[in-house]
Design a protein around this motif. Sequence first.
Motif, PDB file in Angstrom:
ATOM      1  N   GLY A 243       0.881  -1.303  -0.008  1.00 29.70           N
ATOM      2  CA  GLY A 243       0.085   0.050  -0.006  1.00 29.70           C
ATOM      3  C   GLY A 243       0.868   1.334  -0.002  1.00 29.70           C
ATOM      4  O   GLY A 243       0.289   2.321  -0.129  1.00 29.70           O
ATOM      5  N   ALA A 244       2.234   1.138   0.058  1.00 28.02           N
ATOM      6  CA  ALA A 244       3.048   2.199  -0.105  1.00 28.02           C
ATOM      7  C   ALA A 244       2.942   3.085  -1.420  1.00 28.02           C
ATOM      8  O   ALA A 244       3.122   4.250  -1.612  1.00 28.02           O
ATOM      9  CB  ALA A 244       4.447   1.975   0.145  1.00 28.02           C
ATOM     10  N   GLY A 245       2.565   2.278  -2.365  1.00 28.02           N
ATOM     11  CA  GLY A 245       2.472   2.970  -3.697  1.00 28.02           C
ATOM     12  C   GLY A 245       3.386   2.502  -4.537  1.00 28.02           C
ATOM     13  O   GLY A 245       3.632   3.141  -5.802  1.00 28.02           O
ATOM     14  N   LYS A 246       4.178   1.333  -4.333  1.00 23.47           N
ATOM     15  CA  LYS A 246       5.070   1.113  -5.199  1.00 23.47           C
ATOM     16  C   LYS A 246       4.689   0.850  -6.604  1.00 23.47           C
ATOM     17  O   LYS A 246       5.455   1.448  -7.706  1.00 23.47           O
ATOM     18  CB  LYS A 246       5.927  -0.153  -4.873  1.00 23.47           C
ATOM     19  N   SER A 247       3.585   0.067  -6.890  1.00 20.99           N
ATOM     20  CA  SER A 247       3.204   0.025  -8.142  1.00 20.99           C
ATOM     21  C   SER A 247       2.707   1.155  -8.914  1.00 20.99           C
ATOM     22  O   SER A 247       2.869   1.254 -10.011  1.00 20.99           O
ATOM     23  CB  SER A 247       2.095  -1.116  -8.309  1.00 20.99           C
ATOM     24  N   THR A 248       2.019   1.795  -8.168  1.00 21.09           N
ATOM     25  CA  THR A 248       1.358   3.321  -8.558  1.00 21.09           C
ATOM     26  C   THR A 248       2.446   4.235  -8.890  1.00 21.09           C
ATOM     27  O   THR A 248       2.370   4.804  -9.948  1.00 21.09           O
ATOM     28  CB  THR A 248       0.555   3.800  -7.301  1.00 21.09           C
TER      29      THR A 248
ATOM     30  N   ASP B 298       5.730  -7.946  -8.743  1.00 19.13           N
ATOM     31  CA  ASP B 298       4.585  -8.812  -8.656  1.00 19.13           C
ATOM     32  C   ASP B 298       3.860  -9.312  -9.832  1.00 19.13           C
ATOM     33  O   ASP B 298       3.361 -10.436 -10.007  1.00 19.13           O
ATOM     34  CB  ASP B 298       3.401  -7.999  -7.663  1.00 19.13           C
TER      35      ASP B 298
ATOM     36  N   ARG C 249      -5.816   2.023   2.410  1.00 16.41           N
ATOM     37  CA  ARG C 249      -5.450   1.756   1.172  1.00 16.41           C
ATOM     38  C   ARG C 249      -5.864   0.456   0.577  1.00 16.41           C
ATOM     39  O   ARG C 249      -6.366   0.366  -0.445  1.00 16.41           O
ATOM     40  CB  ARG C 249      -4.083   2.202   0.712  1.00 16.41           C
TER      41      ARG C 249
ATOM     42  N   ARG D  79      -3.960  -9.642  -1.760  1.00 14.31           N
ATOM     43  CA  ARG D  79      -2.912  -9.487  -0.775  1.00 14.31           C
ATOM     44  C   ARG D  79      -3.118 -10.384   0.465  1.00 14.31           C
ATOM     45  O   ARG D  79      -3.511  -9.936   1.508  1.00 14.31           O
ATOM     46  CB  ARG D  79      -2.863  -7.933  -0.256  1.00 14.31           C
TER      47      ARG D  79
ATOM     48  N   SER E  94       4.839   8.823   0.822  1.00 13.99           N
ATOM     49  CA  SER E  94       4.285   8.346  -0.137  1.00 13.99           C
ATOM     50  C   SER E  94       3.090   9.353  -0.476  1.00 13.99           C
ATOM     51  O   SER E  94       1.912   9.028   0.015  1.00 13.99           O
ATOM     52  CB  SER E  94       3.821   6.815   0.225  1.00 13.99           C
TER      53      SER E  94
END
Length: 163
Positions: A10-15, A29, A109, A116, A147
């Motif tokens: 939910g830190a937003g790595k993919s975003t 992932d 988030r 998950r 983030s």
Amino acid sequence: MIIAICGFMGAGKSTFLQTFSGVPIIDLDIAIRDEVGEDLGEYIRRSGWEKFRQLESLCLRQKVHTIGQEGLIALGGGTLEDEKNIEFLKESGVKILHLKVDFDEAMNRIAGDANRPQLDKSRDELEELYLKREKVFSKCCDLSLVSDVNSWPTSWTLLKTLF
Ligand SMILES: Nc1ncnc2c1ncn2[C@@H]1O[C@H](COP(=O)(O)OP(=O)(O)OP(=O)(O)O)[C@@H](O)[C@H]1O
Ligand SMILES: O=C(O)C1=C[C@@H](O)[C@@H](O)[C@H](O)C1
Ligand SMILES: [Mg+2]
């Protein structure tokens, strides 16, 4: 420069990754999902964490070797649980970017996301995991960013200057 993005679920790595263009981007992932041919949630619940972690470590190595001279890789939330993965990134000259998120914000988030499987744990267990991981992330990273989409660098060129 190759940059690997770490941070809690939910830190937003993919975003964060998706905001960059003109540079190769890999979401670890998604790479694993493509490899196993099913959603990670299903795969992890069926095969177990140990098998998933082995595949994750293997996939990380493959992707770092094939991405080229420049690129961004979003790690999974637990990729750096294995110290060998940190050592591998450091030895390969990969820079580590930590996306920092508050625990409550992260939980809000990702609440209810069946894909998950860490969320099968209790909130107390997750908070313990969060505290343990944040220590690791803070120690191994080359740069920390909060983030918050408004404070994220807007281009690859700009991001590289921060290291
Ligand atoms: N900076 C942000 N501000 C607000 N919401 C965000 C932000 N970054 C991500 N989100 C939202 O949080 C959720 C999780 O984000 P994302 O999938 O990018 O996290 P992640 O770090 O890749 O998690 P995981 O480790 O599980 O892969 C998404 O719904 C996304 O839209
Ligand atoms: O925090 C974790 O351990 C995980 C985070 C996700 O990115 C996935 O890699 C998987 O769901 C495990
Ligand atoms: Mg992600």
